[in-house]
Design an enzyme around this catalytic site. Structure first.
Site, PDB file in Angstrom:
ATOM      1  N   SER A  67     -15.452   8.336 -15.581  1.00  0.00           N
ATOM      2  CA  SER A  67     -16.503   9.050 -14.964  1.00  0.00           C
ATOM      3  C   SER A  67     -15.615   9.821 -13.807  1.00  0.00           C
ATOM      4  O   SER A  67     -14.496   9.946 -13.783  1.00  0.00           O
ATOM      5  CB  SER A  67     -16.855   7.689 -13.885  1.00  0.00           C
ATOM      6  OG  SER A  67     -17.491   8.031 -12.781  1.00  0.00           O
ATOM      7  N   TYR A  97     -15.721  -0.457  -9.444  1.00  0.00           N
ATOM      8  CA  TYR A  97     -16.118   0.651 -10.358  1.00  0.00           C
ATOM      9  C   TYR A  97     -15.016   1.532 -10.348  1.00  0.00           C
ATOM     10  O   TYR A  97     -14.481   1.963 -11.354  1.00  0.00           O
ATOM     11  CB  TYR A  97     -17.615   1.009 -10.108  1.00  0.00           C
ATOM     12  CG  TYR A  97     -18.182   2.021 -10.974  1.00  0.00           C
ATOM     13  CD1 TYR A  97     -18.631   1.583 -12.137  1.00  0.00           C
ATOM     14  CD2 TYR A  97     -17.963   3.430 -10.751  1.00  0.00           C
ATOM     15  CE1 TYR A  97     -19.298   2.507 -13.060  1.00  0.00           C
ATOM     16  CE2 TYR A  97     -18.574   4.587 -11.677  1.00  0.00           C
ATOM     17  CZ  TYR A  97     -19.098   4.175 -12.787  1.00  0.00           C
ATOM     18  OH  TYR A  97     -19.651   4.761 -13.794  1.00  0.00           O
TER      19      TYR A  97
END
Ligand code: NAD
Length: 265
Positions: free
Chosen positions: A151, A164
């Site tokens: 990401s 995350y």
């Protein structure tokens, strides 16, 4: 130039929705046979596999929780049983459990690390063992290809999402370490770092007013589609990317270009 993955077997985790689904479909469109992994959305995964078969490809849906060692072992064993080999693994499964760090429960911290980071480790380890066991095949220059779904938050800190961001930061060095460790054997390990891609993981952030706000962070001026990421995955898996080792391909419309500085800082 046409990209062909003919004769190859691709295993895509978390492929019942979003980026994983689009990647499974794109791998199949390029000629690969595809194992469509899901954790709980059986009907959706079966639909993805059926769509591939309907279009003339080969695919099957298979349940496995990527954070479970026995599940991952069974996932690879079943794929080899069905298709004879594994050439491409896209470790895509991931989730968010958001909270301010002061309020975050240990369970939510662990859950995200277990799936996003440990899950990718388990898949990478199983992939490398399988690549070694099957040896060189005539279908690709590499012994095997592993693609980690990271990401932009492997480099952009993200308040309210510490679990995350930590998992994706971990993926970055895990991927590079694996790439360094196994390149000499012919295994290509790389990652894709998507920016804002419209899928179920971020439905609230990409629609309506929130979506408009998000666009300010994207120099290219549009929210991404799952296919934008899937196309990069197919290229990375193909021999056209044979000299690409240990790289993270940012598919983010420029989100990592410090858009706040567009107006001369
Ligand atoms: P998504 O929610 O549609 O897909 C995630 C998939 O992972 C789902 O199918 C889910 O069932 C599966 N999954 C979750 N836990 C699992 C487990 N334990 N075992 C197996 N499968 C499991 O969201 P997405 O956007 O398609 O996300 C795919 C990947 O892309 C994730 O790793 C995510 O972090 C990454 N990503 C997405 C974006 C984005 O903007 N959508 C941006 C950057 C990175």
């Amino acid at each position: 130039m046409q990209i062909s993955l003919k004769g190859q077997v691709a295993l895509v985790t978390g492929a019942s929705s979003g980026i994983g689904r689009a990647t499974a479909q794109a791998m199949a469109a390029a000629g690969a046979r595809v194992a469509v992994n899901y954790r709980s959305e059986r009907d959706e995964a079966e639909k993805v596999a059926a769509g591939i078969v309907q279009a003339g490809g080969e695919a099957f849906a298979i349940k496995a929780d990527v954070s479970s060692e026995p599940d991952v072992e069974a996932l690879f064993a079943e794929t080899v049983k069905r298709f004879g080999a594994v050439d491409i693994v896209v470790a895509n499964a991931g989730l968010q459990k958001d909270a301010g760090a002061a309020e975050m429960t240990l369970d939510d911290w662990r859950k995200v690390i277990d799936v996003n980071l440990t899950g990718q480790f388990l898949c990478a380890r199983a992939a490398i063992r399988q690549f070694r066991a099957q040896g060189r095949r005539d279908v690709s220059k590499a012994l095997g290809k592993l693609i980690s779904m990271s990401s932009v938050h492997e480099v952009i800190p993200w308040a309210g999402h510490v679990n995350y961001a930590a998992s994706k930061g971990g993926i970055s060095l895990m991927m590079k370490t694996l790439a360094q460790e196994f390149a000499a054997e012919g295994v290509r390990v790389n990652a894709i770092a998507p920016g804002a891609i419209r899928t179920s993981i971020n439905a609230e952030e990409t629609e309506g007013e929130a979506g408009e706000k998000l666009l300010r962070l994207i120099p290219y001026g549009r929210i991404g589609a799952a296919e934008d990421v899937a196309n990069a995955a197919v290229w990375l898996a193909s021999d056209l990317a044979d000299y690409v080792v240990g790289a993270t391909i940012f598919v983010d419309g420029g989100m990592t270009l410090y858009p706040e500085f567009r107006g001369n800082g």
